[in-house]
Scaffold this motif. Structure first.
Motif, PDB file in Angstrom:
ATOM      1  N   ASP A 237       9.264  11.239   3.994  1.00 29.29           N
ATOM      2  CA  ASP A 237       8.994   9.920   3.431  1.00 29.29           C
ATOM      3  C   ASP A 237       8.752   8.868   4.502  1.00 29.29           C
ATOM      4  OD1 ASP A 237       9.439  10.770   0.699  1.00 29.29           O
ATOM      5  OD2 ASP A 237      11.579  10.823   1.188  1.00 29.29           O
ATOM      6  N   TYR A 238       9.262   9.082   5.693  1.00 34.72           N
ATOM      7  CA  TYR A 238       9.057   8.152   6.800  1.00 34.72           C
ATOM      8  C   TYR A 238       9.114   8.932   8.106  1.00 34.72           C
ATOM      9  CZ  TYR A 238      14.125   8.384   7.504  1.00 34.72           C
ATOM     10  OH  TYR A 238      15.408   8.820   7.742  1.00 34.72           O
TER      11      TYR A 238
ATOM     12  N   GLU B  84       0.814  -1.211   0.000  1.00 32.88           N
ATOM     13  CA  GLU B  84       0.000   0.000   0.000  1.00 32.88           C
ATOM     14  C   GLU B  84       0.848   1.261   0.000  1.00 32.88           C
ATOM     15  OE1 GLU B  84      -2.781  -0.024   3.169  1.00 32.88           O
ATOM     16  OE2 GLU B  84      -3.796  -1.869   2.531  1.00 32.88           O
ATOM     17  N   ASN B  85       2.017   1.213   0.644  1.00 34.15           N
ATOM     18  CA  ASN B  85       2.887   2.385   0.759  1.00 34.15           C
ATOM     19  C   ASN B  85       4.235   2.090   0.131  1.00 34.15           C
ATOM     20  OD1 ASN B  85       1.003   3.881   2.623  1.00 34.15           O
ATOM     21  ND2 ASN B  85       1.464   2.142   3.951  1.00 34.15           N
ATOM     22  N   ALA B  86       4.899   3.156  -0.267  1.00 33.51           N
ATOM     23  CA  ALA B  86       6.239   3.002  -0.841  1.00 33.51           C
ATOM     24  C   ALA B  86       7.167   2.350   0.182  1.00 33.51           C
ATOM     25  CB  ALA B  86       6.781   4.370  -1.259  1.00 33.51           C
ATOM     26  N   HIS B  87       7.999   1.425  -0.284  1.00 31.75           N
ATOM     27  CA  HIS B  87       8.909   0.716   0.604  1.00 31.75           C
ATOM     28  C   HIS B  87      10.043   1.638   1.058  1.00 31.75           C
ATOM     29  CE1 HIS B  87       7.659  -3.337  -1.423  1.00 31.75           C
ATOM     30  NE2 HIS B  87       6.698  -2.799  -0.683  1.00 31.75           N
ATOM     31  N   ILE B  88      10.383   1.519   2.340  1.00 32.85           N
ATOM     32  CA  ILE B  88      11.547   2.210   2.893  1.00 32.85           C
ATOM     33  C   ILE B  88      12.540   1.130   3.306  1.00 32.85           C
ATOM     34  CG2 ILE B  88      12.418   3.758   4.672  1.00 32.85           C
ATOM     35  CD1 ILE B  88      10.606   5.184   2.735  1.00 32.85           C
TER      36      ILE B  88
ATOM     37  N   GLN C 203      17.118   9.018  -1.705  1.00 31.86           N
ATOM     38  CA  GLN C 203      16.017   8.052  -1.659  1.00 31.86           C
ATOM     39  C   GLN C 203      14.921   8.468  -0.699  1.00 31.86           C
ATOM     40  OE1 GLN C 203      18.846   5.084  -0.585  1.00 31.86           O
ATOM     41  NE2 GLN C 203      18.485   3.891  -2.448  1.00 31.86           N
ATOM     42  N   TYR C 204      15.278   8.730   0.584  1.00 26.68           N
ATOM     43  CA  TYR C 204      14.269   8.990   1.609  1.00 26.68           C
ATOM     44  C   TYR C 204      14.656  10.201   2.451  1.00 26.68           C
ATOM     45  CZ  TYR C 204      14.327   3.939   0.650  1.00 26.68           C
ATOM     46  OH  TYR C 204      14.402   2.716   0.059  1.00 26.68           O
TER      47      TYR C 204
ATOM     48  N   ILE D 221       8.743   8.660  12.774  1.00 31.02           N
ATOM     49  CA  ILE D 221       8.862   7.846  13.980  1.00 31.02           C
ATOM     50  C   ILE D 221       7.619   6.964  14.122  1.00 31.02           C
ATOM     51  CG2 ILE D 221       8.891   7.922  16.508  1.00 31.02           C
ATOM     52  CD1 ILE D 221      11.523   8.573  15.344  1.00 31.02           C
ATOM     53  N   GLY D 222       7.846   5.679  14.421  1.00 35.30           N
ATOM     54  CA  GLY D 222       6.750   4.741  14.574  1.00 35.30           C
ATOM     55  C   GLY D 222       6.488   3.907  13.344  1.00 35.30           C
ATOM     56  N   ASP D 223       7.035   4.295  12.202  1.00 39.48           N
ATOM     57  CA  ASP D 223       6.821   3.536  10.970  1.00 39.48           C
ATOM     58  C   ASP D 223       7.589   2.218  11.000  1.00 39.48           C
ATOM     59  OD1 ASP D 223       5.263   5.571  10.062  1.00 39.48           O
ATOM     60  OD2 ASP D 223       6.670   6.302   8.543  1.00 39.48           O
ATOM     61  N   TYR D 224       7.044   1.244  10.292  1.00 37.81           N
ATOM     62  CA  TYR D 224       7.734  -0.027  10.086  1.00 37.81           C
ATOM     63  C   TYR D 224       8.470   0.033   8.746  1.00 37.81           C
ATOM     64  CZ  TYR D 224       5.148  -2.025  13.983  1.00 37.81           C
ATOM     65  OH  TYR D 224       4.639  -2.282  15.224  1.00 37.81           O
ATOM     66  N   VAL D 225       9.760  -0.281   8.775  1.00 38.44           N
ATOM     67  CA  VAL D 225      10.590  -0.222   7.583  1.00 38.44           C
ATOM     68  C   VAL D 225      11.370  -1.530   7.462  1.00 38.44           C
ATOM     69  CG1 VAL D 225      10.775   2.297   7.742  1.00 38.44           C
ATOM     70  CG2 VAL D 225      12.514   0.856   8.828  1.00 38.44           C
ATOM     71  N   THR D 226      12.236  -1.598   6.485  1.00 36.21           N
ATOM     72  CA  THR D 226      13.110  -2.756   6.293  1.00 36.21           C
ATOM     73  C   THR D 226      14.558  -2.322   6.464  1.00 36.21           C
ATOM     74  OG1 THR D 226      11.550  -3.840   4.797  1.00 36.21           O
ATOM     75  CG2 THR D 226      13.849  -4.543   4.675  1.00 36.21           C
TER      76      THR D 226
END
Length: 365
Positions: free
Chosen positions: A322-323, A207-211, A316-317, A325-330
């Protein structure tokens, strides 16, 4: 980026805020935003009579590029040195620290299933918003966003520090709480208590752009990895009032080497509640549910953390664009074969000094 210093005076109409100074010549700034705790800041600046008069305890510190986080100056340190010059160091915590000045009193009880959003907002209202001497002037209910706050529970709590308890609930739900400052009229500001949830930007969703932070992308400059299985608790034996007992599990009942037990003394959880000011008893079934919820608060989980330095000016970010605090990233370090496909960004320290700006995030599963 500029530092803004505000004077705060309490009036009957709200919090009267006046801008005292705007500063862009500081020596260093640390801006530590936390998802499951109250963030903090540190300002290091040349000492002068003007700066000493401006940076006073109790005043609010903000940034012109961050309208979500404002700090309260709590400590000031003056250092004089004939060789290196005179410097002021100011430290403090963000506005959520106002809730640390209150405890939960009297007992707050929800014997029927209630959303965590309503539970937390009621706790803050009755202990920090309701009229009287305990009121934090101009503190208002803000926004609620995120499905995590729709989860429901039965709960009874008393005498806990309000801020610490709110963040304990945040860890249970996966959400966060924040108090922001917003101008409501010319020179009049209000404090808004918000509940929110991070966004999934990992490779596990579309659903959202990958970070993705990776050494192969050259946006992961340093990488510290740690995993800790030493402190765990997934089975709670809870002892309530009048020797009523129950057992709570994290999910299905664990067994053998996967079972980690803990004892919870919950005799302060009362088998009664108040309805329209009248104390009434609650059923054994409702009381056991309250005890189980108290036990669930003591569950401990294995931790997998990563502290890194990431590229600030990467193409990139961009942090807070783009992201957040609290976001889930890789996060991955391909050279060592370590991949964390979905990990939460739970803290970010922004540092400004003579070397420029740096970002030091903390990720945690």
């Amino acid at each position: 980026m500029q530092i803004e210093v505000y004077d705060m005076n309490v009036t009957k109409s709200g919090v009267q805020i006046s801008l005292m100074a705007v500063c862009d010549s500081f020596s260093s700034l640390l801006w530590d935003v936390q998802y499951y705790g109250c963030g903090s800041f540190e300002i290091y600046i040349a000492a002068s009579p003007q700066n000493i008069a401006t940076f006073q305890p109790g005043r609010i510190v903000g940034r012109d590029d961050d309208k979500q986080h404002y700090g309260i100056i709590e400590t000031i340190k003056l250092e004089t040195n004939a060789e290196n010059g005179d410097y002021l160091t100011m430290t403090g915590r963000f506005l959520m620290s106002l809730l640390s000045r209150r405890i939960i009193y009297p007992t707050l009880s929800f014997t029927s299933l209630t959303s965590y959003a309503d539970i937390v907002r009621n706790a803050v209202y009755f202990n920090a918003m309701k009229s009287g001497n305990r009121q934090i002037p101009s503190l208002r209910q803000g926004t609620v966003s995120g499905s995590c706050w729709e989860q429901k529970a039965r709960l009874q709590v008393s005498y806990d520090n309000l801020m610490d308890w709110v963040y304990k609930i945040c860890e249970i739900t996966g959400g966060t709480a924040n108090i922001r400052l917003e101008e409501i009229s010319n020179g009049n500001y209000a404090l808004f208590f918000d509940l929110s949830e991070g966004t999934d930007r990992s490779i596990f969703q579309e659903e959202n752009a990958h970070i993705v932070f990776s050494d192969s992308y050259c946006n992961l400059l340093t990488f510290d990895y740690a995993v800790d299985f030493s402190a765990q608790a997934n089975t709670a034996y809870i002892n309530g009032a009048e020797d009523k007992q129950t057992v709570a599990f994290n999910g299905s009942e664990p067994s053998f080497l996967d079972r980690y037990e803990v004892f919870v003394d919950a005799d302060n959880v009362k088998q009664e509640t108040k309805i329209d000011g009248e104390t009434v008893p609650i059923s054994d079934e409702e009381y056991i549910a309250l005890l189980a919820e108290k036990g669930a608060e003591q569950f401990l989980y294995p931790t997998e953390t990563t502290e890194s330095t990431i590229a600030v000016d990467g193409k990139q970010y961009q942090y807070n664009k783009d992201y957040f605090i609290g976001d889930y990233v890789t996060v991955e370090h391909q050279r060592f074969g370590l991949v964390q496909p979905k990990i939460q960004l739970v803290g970010m320290i922004e540092s400004y000094d003579h070397n420029g700006r740096s970002l030091t995030p903390t990720f945690k599963i």
